[in-house]
Design an enzyme around this catalytic site. Sequence first.
Site, short mmCIF file in Angstrom:
data_model
loop_
_atom_site.label_atom_id
_atom_site.label_comp_id
_atom_site.label_asym_id
_atom_site.label_seq_id
_atom_site.Cartn_x
_atom_site.Cartn_y
_atom_site.Cartn_z
N ASP A 302 0.83 -1.19 0.00
CA ASP A 302 0.00 0.00 0.00
C ASP A 302 0.88 1.25 0.00
O ASP A 302 1.90 1.30 0.68
CB ASP A 302 -0.90 -0.02 1.24
CG ASP A 302 -2.10 0.88 1.11
OD1 ASP A 302 -2.75 0.85 0.05
OD2 ASP A 302 -2.39 1.61 2.08
N GLU A 350 0.69 -0.61 -5.17
CA GLU A 350 -0.50 0.25 -5.07
C GLU A 350 -0.04 1.64 -5.47
O GLU A 350 0.58 2.35 -4.68
CB GLU A 350 -1.08 0.21 -3.66
CG GLU A 350 -2.41 0.95 -3.51
CD GLU A 350 -2.23 2.44 -3.25
OE1 GLU A 350 -2.56 3.24 -4.16
OE2 GLU A 350 -1.78 2.79 -2.15
N ASP A 404 -11.27 0.38 -0.31
CA ASP A 404 -11.52 1.78 0.05
C ASP A 404 -12.60 2.43 -0.81
O ASP A 404 -13.04 3.54 -0.51
CB ASP A 404 -10.23 2.60 -0.08
CG ASP A 404 -9.30 2.41 1.10
OD1 ASP A 404 -9.78 2.06 2.19
OD2 ASP A 404 -8.08 2.60 0.93
#
Length: 534
Positions: A302, A350, A404
């Site tokens: 991430d 990501e 998300d």
Amino acid sequence: MRKTKSKASRYCGILVHPTSFPSPYGIGDMGKGAYDFIDFLKKAGLTLWQCLPLGPTGFGDSPYQSFSSFAGQPLIISPDKLKETGLLTNNDLKDIPQWDPRKIDYGPAIAYKNGLLKKSYEHFKECTDEKLLSEYEAFCQTQALWLDDYALFMALKNLHNGQSWTQWENKYRFIKPRTRAIAEKQCADDIGYYKYIQFIFMKQWTELKAYANENGIAIIGDIPIFVSPDSADIWGNKHLFQLDSKGYPKAVAGVPPDYFSATGQLWGNPLYKWPEHKKDGYAWWTSRIAHQLELVDYLRIDHFRGFESYWSVPYGEETAINGKWIKGPGRELFDAIAEKLGDDLPIFAEDLGIITPEVEELRDALDFPGMKVLQFAFETTGESAFLPHQFKTTNCICYTGTHDNDTTRGWYEHASEASRDKVRRYMSCNGSIISWDFIRTAIATTAKYAIFPLQDLFGLDSSARMNTPGVASGNWAWRYVSGDLNDDTAYRLKETCILFGRTGDPDEKEEDEKAKATAADSGSSKKLSKGERV
């Protein structure tokens, strides 16, 4: 990237966290619901399962704020599998509370599950199974590098009623060998409990991963670039982070103001002291990646852009406005990791947010696949790098949405009419089954990997959203029930994957009446040996 013996070069899978699996114990776990999910993936001709970070969660229940970058989540340990190994009894499980099967109520669920785990530990202390005890001792030895700190950290948290380590007595906050030895003796039972729980987590997860791999499913894990302020990682490795003499951060992570937020996002995670990491050849990061790759086949990192440059905000600021970009370790970090773990690091980047040419160059130089999110493609009516016809490489992952994002149906219902109109024209659809339209489009793209949240497969609205960034409560709670997965859905998925070349070798047929009714079967579910990656 390591490959299987399959001739396939295009893969497809589902994003769902283990906490969402069906289970009678208030929260999803590694029991029957997990194995049924793997069976569904195989039946659907899919080859990938993506989950969220697997660490033990603290305040807010976020998988991205864990007490350790190495430890596993105790809440997904299966009581049923503990019973199978004699570590829980029928009597221990006789009064199971009635839970909402579609939503986790974290407070009561945590209390109940921890109670079961404590009972299990009491049984373990009386265990005479030499094989199990030998496995436990071996686990404690091989994982000591992180396990000893983690178990003591959690025991000391108990001693301080759950307070963050920065609120502990100074002798524990900056623990010295003599104090540590005393604390280890004083907290021996708690330390033993936390080590036992990690042993059980690893045992159950290893069995689940082996089952997935044997059935042709590779697991994509996930880690945040930064670690939680209240974690064993920082407490035990203070020299690796930008901290003051009292243990508080000098600067914290976030992202600057942009189109979506006038004040940016202030995450609050302490930042790395990269020169210290460099001194020992990035050993902590190498250990972190190596450990995660014992648990999964691929690893999504991430906020990958933070390795090129990260947004540093002075500690104490109320917003992220007054931060600045600072250069990260860049390729040097990954070269050091590759030197120890091999050149073909199975990492997904990501790469969402503020992405510069320098970030793209780093990603491409490392040959890490980036992310393409279809919902983002239709936020405006103009051209977008997220539109399939704009993909410049096949080395990427096309998502309908992520954890998300809103669900695709929820996004569509709240989108502007201009965005909805573009979706309908682009996908040549009327929007009546919009989630499936997005799934089919993702599968049809040139991206090597296509992944969609399980909520989209079910066509659920915003009430099934996994996480709403910036909202403090109500996240990470979505669950499904076993009847939601069915053969008709599996065969429809399989037909679509076959149509767009995302499942196995079309020259190899298998006997499957329902699959024959919809499409020639590709026999994609070839077995992977343990640890082999697609």
